[in-house]
Design an enzyme around this catalytic site. Sequence first.
Site: not given
Ligand code: DGJ
Length: 733
Positions: A480, A550
């Site tokens: 991430d 997301d």
């Molecule tokens: C952002 C990501 O896109 C989410 O799927 C998740 O992993 C969060 N970060 C966790 O902090």
Amino acid sequence: MHLIEFDERQQLFHLKNEQISYIMNIASGGYLQQVYFGKRLQVYSGIRAYPDLNIQFSPNPAHDKDRSYSLDVSLLEYPGNGFGDFRIPAHSIYHENGSQVTDLRFKRYEIRQGKPTLTSLPATYVMDASEAETLLIVLEDVGSKIEMELSYTIYKDRNVITRSTVVRNTGSENHMIKKAASMSLDFANRPFDLLQLHGSWGNERQLCREKISPGIKLLDSKRGASSHQHNPFVCLVEPSTDETHGEAYGFCLVYSGNHETMVERDQLGQTRVTMGINSFDFSWKLTAGESFQTPEVVMVYSEQGLNELSSTYHDLFNERLIRGTHKQKERPVLINNWEATYFDFSEEKLLEIIEEAQSLGIELFVLDDGWFGKREDDTTSLGDWVEFEGKLKNGLRFLSQEVHKRGMKFGLWLEPEMISPVSNLYNEHAEWAFHIPGRDSAVARSQYVLNFALSEVRDNIYQQLKAILDTVEVDYIKWDMNRNMTEVYSLDLPAEEQGSTAHRYMLGVYAFVERLRSDYPELLLEGCAGGGGRFDAGWLYYMPQIWTSDNSDAVSRLKIQYGTSLAYPPSSMGAHVSAIPNHQTQRSTSLATRGNVAMSGVLGYELDISSLTTIEKEEIKEQIAFYKQHRSLFQFGKFVRLLDPFLGNEAAWMFISKDKKEAVVFYFRVMTQAIRPLQVLKLQQLLPDRQYRVNGSDIYLGDELMYAGFFIDPGLEGDYASQLFHLKALEVE
Ligand code: DGJ
């Protein structure tokens, strides 16, 4: 047959395969001119020689008195600055005396079998030298002793030309590169539309089409990542081009950092496209004898519309960009605990989910954020990659073992490039976070960015991750990156070289992941940057799949996945079924529609499956079984867009096997009406003479399904409705 030929008489380079031609000539004075890029020409006779023009007010080449030779409008291959062409330059270089004129003339060329790799940068590749040929053309600015090596690779069996550039300082002075695009391409006067993928967090890669009008259009990222806002991909198409007809030119940058695409329509209606690292705030000092390598641009030509263009990208990226163990391997169906628990998880809760996941046929459990340091929420611990003691009763290793005991794989979330101000690492090495001495730094999501350009930073994080990977059996990593970069400044660089920091950072990140890949070759890596903030071809070179957004709402995903598919294959798009009301949009859609959307990428689940009803669990079980049965079709079949959600209330697309004997078609309708328009759905790519059984019952010939089409069931009720059609060709006796 050679793919690249040099015609001595015409001083002309002709790159061609069975489908495409790319032609350049060395014009008088040694200028490298663009002649033609498009459908294959058998031979080029000179018919397209650029006319002599006396453009008023327009400079002619230095030392040339011919007024009809105007650099102002010539179609040039990699133009510089200050020599007579006033359009956007492909490069801009400051010399020691403060001048910035580069007047590039042809010096030499070389044709190589295959495709050379790019130093320290991701790029498409060949498996065998016979797959492609590469033309290296060296242009020189005699005054500054700068050489530009332009690289052109043409693949034998693909409508693809890749380009990149090496800037070389062959003199004794130092120079400062302010801009070095990967490529620049001039088109003769013709009307074009520009297609771009813009967006925001949760709304990535929205398709936008606009007429290219006089002036300059800039699409870029200054965020340190390729960004949610502007994807490093554009298309130039004829005004009449659609999914199935017309000419289209794609440009895709193989790079994950700051990028810049400029499109200029000039005084004669000619169009120039430059693409590469963002020149805003960029500088790179080139001392005597040094070279600078730009990233690669993958150019695709299609004469059959956008679907064909996308297929060319999908095949190339699946076959010759993505590497390693998971290349062209079916990807596991996963469950991720993020939207099920966020930070609030315990061993018991996770085991409940894991237990359920196993019974539904899920193959990989991913433990998301919150397992390390003191990470109760998003304000702490990034940089402390040690297990959160006590959060999981029996620890991470035990959890991984429990997952493996159930025949599943175990995955872990990481955010290696970041540091929380509340962390042990920050207490010890605050100086490793990007900052400018004497100035406060901007926080975003309560975190700073580590300067990955520094090898000591990379080594520290690497050793921490290694300790985890060597003790816990981890099969998958979700990488991430949850903020954009500010105060980009490197303490180890002199003032004049600070403009190189963002690119050095990217090179550092690439080097880190390369090391990880080579030490742990079995690891499946999934990219993520607050969803789809770093969804680009550069990242796909290291990570075969990327969390697309997301936003997991099925309706939002129609546009996001449709837009993403312009350049990137379904095998690269992480797509999850999540809870309703959806956490990002608060919309409620049926489980069937959520499944149909998520099956159109790499299927996963991200909800508390242990709290679902028995009926819902049964439905999920069926989705997973169906997906697994057709997984190679979904992940590696040909993806064909049928109805565009950006143009109306509906979307449809299909996956068809390479042999065209099997297909799955999805239809989606966003909002319903009292009296619904009757939609005829026409399929594509089927074998016209072949009979197909649809959904296990009725049989139709391919031509009927394609040319006549069929009505979508008028009884399909409600908002956010969807339908799935499975087609199987009957065996011929
Ligand atoms: C952002 C990501 O896109 C989410 O799927 C998740 O992993 C969060 N970060 C966790 O902090």
